[in-house]
Motif scaffolding. Structure first.
Motif, PDB file in Angstrom:
ATOM      1  N   ALA A  82       0.830  -1.204   0.000  1.00 22.05           N
ATOM      2  CA  ALA A  82       0.000   0.000   0.000  1.00 22.05           C
ATOM      3  C   ALA A  82       0.866   1.255   0.000  1.00 22.05           C
ATOM      4  O   ALA A  82       1.764   1.384   0.829  1.00 22.05           O
ATOM      5  N   VAL A  83       0.582   2.164  -0.945  1.00 21.03           N
ATOM      6  CA  VAL A  83       1.321   3.426  -1.031  1.00 21.03           C
ATOM      7  C   VAL A  83       0.300   4.563  -1.139  1.00 21.03           C
ATOM      8  O   VAL A  83      -0.075   4.970  -2.238  1.00 21.03           O
TER       9      VAL A  83
ATOM     10  N   GLU B  90      10.578   8.085  -5.163  1.00 22.17           N
ATOM     11  CA  GLU B  90      11.716   7.213  -4.870  1.00 22.17           C
ATOM     12  C   GLU B  90      11.285   5.902  -4.225  1.00 22.17           C
ATOM     13  O   GLU B  90      11.779   4.834  -4.580  1.00 22.17           O
ATOM     14  N   ILE B  91      10.322   5.979  -3.315  1.00 26.72           N
ATOM     15  CA  ILE B  91       9.880   4.765  -2.633  1.00 26.72           C
ATOM     16  C   ILE B  91       9.158   3.829  -3.610  1.00 26.72           C
ATOM     17  O   ILE B  91       9.326   2.603  -3.554  1.00 26.72           O
TER      18      ILE B  91
ATOM     19  N   LEU C  29       9.483  -1.234  -6.863  1.00 30.06           N
ATOM     20  CA  LEU C  29       9.507  -1.892  -8.167  1.00 30.06           C
ATOM     21  C   LEU C  29      10.820  -2.646  -8.393  1.00 30.06           C
ATOM     22  O   LEU C  29      10.833  -3.762  -8.921  1.00 30.06           O
ATOM     23  N   GLU C  30      11.923  -2.042  -7.987  1.00 30.21           N
ATOM     24  CA  GLU C  30      13.232  -2.687  -8.133  1.00 30.21           C
ATOM     25  C   GLU C  30      13.291  -3.997  -7.351  1.00 30.21           C
ATOM     26  O   GLU C  30      13.931  -4.959  -7.764  1.00 30.21           O
TER      27      GLU C  30
ATOM     28  N   LEU D 172       8.343  -5.820  -5.774  1.00 29.01           N
ATOM     29  CA  LEU D 172       7.075  -5.633  -5.069  1.00 29.01           C
ATOM     30  C   LEU D 172       6.100  -4.873  -5.966  1.00 29.01           C
ATOM     31  O   LEU D 172       6.505  -4.272  -6.960  1.00 29.01           O
ATOM     32  N   VAL D 173       4.825  -4.900  -5.624  1.00 25.03           N
ATOM     33  CA  VAL D 173       3.797  -4.247  -6.445  1.00 25.03           C
ATOM     34  C   VAL D 173       3.190  -3.089  -5.650  1.00 25.03           C
ATOM     35  O   VAL D 173       2.357  -3.308  -4.754  1.00 25.03           O
ATOM     36  N   PRO D 174       3.600  -1.848  -5.956  1.00 24.14           N
ATOM     37  CA  PRO D 174       2.998  -0.692  -5.275  1.00 24.14           C
ATOM     38  C   PRO D 174       1.529  -0.554  -5.668  1.00 24.14           C
ATOM     39  O   PRO D 174       1.183  -0.665  -6.850  1.00 24.14           O
TER      40      PRO D 174
END
Length: 264
Positions: free
Chosen positions: A104-105, A124-125, A130-131, A134-136
């Motif tokens: 969750a973002v 940036e977060i 993504l790097e 994970l799936v924002p």
């Protein structure tokens, strides 16, 4: 990388006056995303019945004339933010259930606007997530606005799509709606309405009543406006019916499905 937008009308009962999930769609959509096995993806969802009633009741984004209005608006801001955060929690729950590492973002934690348009955002977060694979998961939200008359604003999921696409340069953008795509006329009022396979400008719509449906984020006209901005910069998008079984899965896999392509 894919940016997937899930409309609030797909994951909630948007016509309800109280926050109401659509668990059948949530379950199926999470399953289809899982089966598609996308390596890098950002998910953005609309607020639906979790955000719109509060935002409308308290008129978030309207000019604030006095301290009494400000106090009332602050309560509406907090109620809206809390409600859409709950919806985000539910969507992440279904995604995690199907093995998708959803994070969750909330936009209200890192975005500010100016005159209701995103002005500052520390992505940036999102990029770090993504790097890591994970799936924002972002959503339509309320944010602080730099305009002193407004102080706060609603940022739609569609505006987030535009902003993130300009910054993150996705390979594809898919918008899951509750209709097959964009029609030249309102299909609910005109039997002869035709699905537009390609839209290059608002002029492609002969009849704008369906596009002018008003909600707190601007309705279909607002959605198209955002997507056409992207298209003009060389980033096309496609609108599909995520309410029909298998359509989202096929689209995520790169297969041709029924829908509307927004391009220049």
């Amino acid at each position: 990388m894919i940016i997937l937008k899930l409309g609030g009308s797909i994951i909630t009962r948007k016509d309800k006056t109280k926050p109401t999930l659509n668990p059948v769609n949530l379950e199926r959509i999470a399953q289809e995303i899982s089966v598609a096995k996308i390596k890098k993806m950002v998910i953005i969802h609309g607020a639906g019945s979790f955000g719109h009633p509060h935002a409308q009741k308290y008129q978030i984004g309207s000019p604030i004339k006095n301290e009494k209005e400000l106090a009332r608006m602050k309560r509406g801001f907090a109620l809206t933010q809390n409600s859409v955060k709950n919806l985000n929690h539910f969507l992440c729950h279904y995604l995690l259930k199907w093995g998708i590492p959803a994070i969750a973002v909330p936009p209200s934690s890192f975005i500010t606007s100016k005159n209701k348009r995103i002005e500052r955002a520390n992505l940036e977060i999102v990029e770090k997530y993504l790097e890591m694979g994970l799936v924002p998961v972002l959503h339509g939200d309320v944010v602080l606005d730099e305009d002193e008359d407004l102080k706060m604003a609603v940022i739609s999921g569609d505006q987030l799509v535009t902003y993130l696409a300009e910054k993150l340069h996705p390979d594809r953008i898919i918008l899951g709606s509750d209709v097959d795509g964009i029609y030249n006329r309102d299909p609910n009022r005109h039997q002869e309405a035709e699905l537009l396979l390609v839209v290059k400008s608002l002029e492609d719509l002969e009849f704008l009543e369906g596009a002018r449906t008003v909600d707190v984020t601007g309705g279909m006209a607002g959605k198209l406006g955002e997507l056409l901005k992207l298209a003009s910069k060389g980033t096309p998008s496609e609108i599909i019916n995520a309410g029909k079984k298998g359509i989202l899965l096929s689209a995520l896999k790169g297969e041709k499905v029924k829908g509307t392509l927004i391009t220049k």
